[in-house]
Write an enzyme that holds these catalytic residues in place. Structure first.
Site, PDB file in Angstrom:
ATOM      1  N   GLU A 182      -4.715   7.245  -4.317  1.00  7.59           N
ATOM      2  CA  GLU A 182      -5.132   6.519  -5.530  1.00  7.59           C
ATOM      3  C   GLU A 182      -6.533   6.931  -5.945  1.00  7.59           C
ATOM      4  OE1 GLU A 182      -4.509   2.331  -4.893  1.00  7.59           O
ATOM      5  OE2 GLU A 182      -2.370   2.622  -4.575  1.00  7.59           O
TER       6      GLU A 182
ATOM      7  N   ARG B 125       0.867  -1.175   0.000  1.00  6.79           N
ATOM      8  CA  ARG B 125       0.000   0.000   0.000  1.00  6.79           C
ATOM      9  C   ARG B 125       0.903   1.225   0.000  1.00  6.79           C
ATOM     10  NH1 ARG B 125      -3.220  -3.185  -1.219  1.00  6.79           N
ATOM     11  NH2 ARG B 125      -5.252  -3.663  -0.275  1.00  6.79           N
TER      12      ARG B 125
ATOM     13  N   HIS C  30      -2.287  -0.035  -9.465  1.00  5.66           N
ATOM     14  CA  HIS C  30      -2.755  -0.970  -8.413  1.00  5.66           C
ATOM     15  C   HIS C  30      -3.467  -2.181  -9.033  1.00  5.66           C
ATOM     16  CE1 HIS C  30      -4.206  -1.287  -3.974  1.00  5.66           C
ATOM     17  NE2 HIS C  30      -4.020  -2.486  -4.516  1.00  5.66           N
TER      18      HIS C  30
HETATM   19  C1  8YV Z   1      -6.588  -4.928  -4.721  1.00  6.04           C
HETATM   20  C2  8YV Z   1      -4.911  -5.802  -3.379  1.00  6.04           C
HETATM   21  O1  8YV Z   1      -7.323  -4.986  -3.579  1.00  6.04           O
HETATM   22  O2  8YV Z   1      -5.844  -7.775  -2.551  1.00  6.04           O
HETATM   23  C3  8YV Z   1      -5.316  -6.707  -2.291  1.00  6.04           C
HETATM   24  O3  8YV Z   1      -5.078  -6.342  -1.143  1.00  6.04           O
HETATM   25  O4  8YV Z   1      -4.182  -4.897  -3.219  1.00  6.04           O
HETATM   26  C4  8YV Z   1      -5.471  -5.958  -4.685  1.00  6.04           C
HETATM   27  O5  8YV Z   1      -5.906  -7.214  -4.964  1.00  6.04           O
HETATM   28  C5  8YV Z   1      -7.434  -5.092  -5.842  1.00  6.04           C
HETATM   29  O6  8YV Z   1      -6.676  -4.668  -6.888  1.00  6.04           O
HETATM   30  C6  8YV Z   1      -8.755  -4.369  -5.709  1.00  6.04           C
HETATM   31  O7  8YV Z   1      -8.705  -3.084  -6.184  1.00  6.04           O
END
Ligand code: 8YV
Length: 319
Positions: A266, A237, A285
């Site tokens: 984002e 993140r 992302h």
């Molecule tokens: C995103 C991710 O959530 O699973 C996670 O924690 O970072 C990714 O899979 C996914 O791109 C949803 O936007």
């Protein structure tokens, strides 16, 4: 009567049909300024909420007095206010495991793209500059047999270690809350302090989940500890790092390059200095974003939701 659930992210049609077998589904393909009021209205009666990324905090929960289960179609759950959900007796779930191999592929892609300057050189070729650039100016740095440091050795970290060690002959250093015997035994990973990892790695790959303890854990001091030839990869993140410190480290040539799937804000602001750096490779992302894996994540998120609504303990409950 079927329990009402609100889905707020684009979801595979088969998974929606599966949900509709047991739930009354209110479906928003995505949330925006126009439909947000309707979304909040629908929350009044909702017993389940499914999606990813939306801040499930006090403000949202106050609109959802009947809510029993919140299910993320993602492994990360930094969008959940876990103490508050616990206080209100709402079950929270995520989707670990099914995305490990796919996210690991993305991370190897970022490593190779930054080291070998693939997007930059792609632009050279497409702009017709092939003949004008001196070969040395196009050189990258090796990936194979370089040291890879992995911060956060969970399922994704282990899948990265496997690729890097068995495929590219890379020695692995790692830092994690707990030891990972599988990675040590199978991929020769060496457990070390964060400082040892930063100083000893050619590639530093961040995969730690975002929580109050990890927020901005990589900042000015940490980038300064990295090798000047080091490449930094972030697929966790954006807020796990101090983004201003990363920009400074790149501007001051304290590190060589960065590969980023995530940003502090984002979508990333168009004027973020990282976007105009040739030695920064960016992605929007999309670590888990393949058709196959997104279906698995959606299906698992739906199963978690249904199990929670039935009063059982969902397979991926967040404790
Ligand atoms: C995103 C991710 O959530 O699973 C996670 O924690 O970072 C990714 O899979 C996914 O791109 C949803 O936007």
């Amino acid at each position: 009567m079927k329990p009402k659930v609100v889905v707020y992210k684009k979801m595979n049609a088969g998974v929606l049909d599966f949900l509709r077998e047991t739930c009354e589904v209110v479906y928003f393909e995505g949330l925006n300024a126009e439909n947000y009021r309707d979304f909040l209205d629908e929350l009044k009666e909702a017993r389940g909420l499914l999606g990813s990324g939306l801040a499930v905090d006090r403000e949202l929960l106050d609109h959802a007095p009947q809510l029993e289960v919140v299910s993320n179609a993602s492994v990360g759950y930094d969008n959940f206010d876990i103490p508050l959900l616990k206080e209100r007796g709402i079950v929270a779930t995520n989707t670990p495991g099914v995305l490990n191999e796919t996210v690991a592929d993305t991370i190897l892609g970022l490593i190779l793209a930054t080291a070998r300057r693939i997007p930059e050189l792609d632009q050279f070729v497409k702009a017709g500059q092939w003949a004008t650039v001196l070969p040395e100016e196009q050189f990258g740095v090796d990936v194979h047999h370089k040291v890879l440091g992995i911060i956060g050795m969970g399922g994704v970290g282990t899948a990265v270690a496997k690729r890097a060690n068995l495929g590219f002959g890379m020695p692995i250093l790692y830092h994690n809350r707990t030891r990972n015997e599988e990675a040590e035994k199978l991929y020769g990973a060496t457990y070390c302090t964060l400082e040892e990892l930063l100083a000893g790695s050619d590639y530093v790959c961040l995969m730690t989940p975002l929580n109050p303890e990890t927020e901005k854990m990589i900042g000015k001091r940490e980038f300064a500890l990295m090798k000047k030839t080091g490449i930094f990869i972030n697929a966790s993140r954006g807020k796990v790092i101090d983004e201003a410190a990363l920009i400074e480290a790149l501007e001051n040539k304290e590190i060589l390059a960065a590969g980023l799937d995530v940003f502090a804000q984002e979508p990333v602001e168009p004027d973020n200095p990282l976007l105009s750096m040739k030695n920064v490779v960016t992605l929007p992302h999309v670590g888990s974003a393949t058709s196959e894996t997104r279906i698995k994540m959606a299906r698992l998120a739906a199963e978690n939701l249904i199990a929670g609504l039935r009063g059982g303990i969902p397979p991926n409950v967040i404790h």
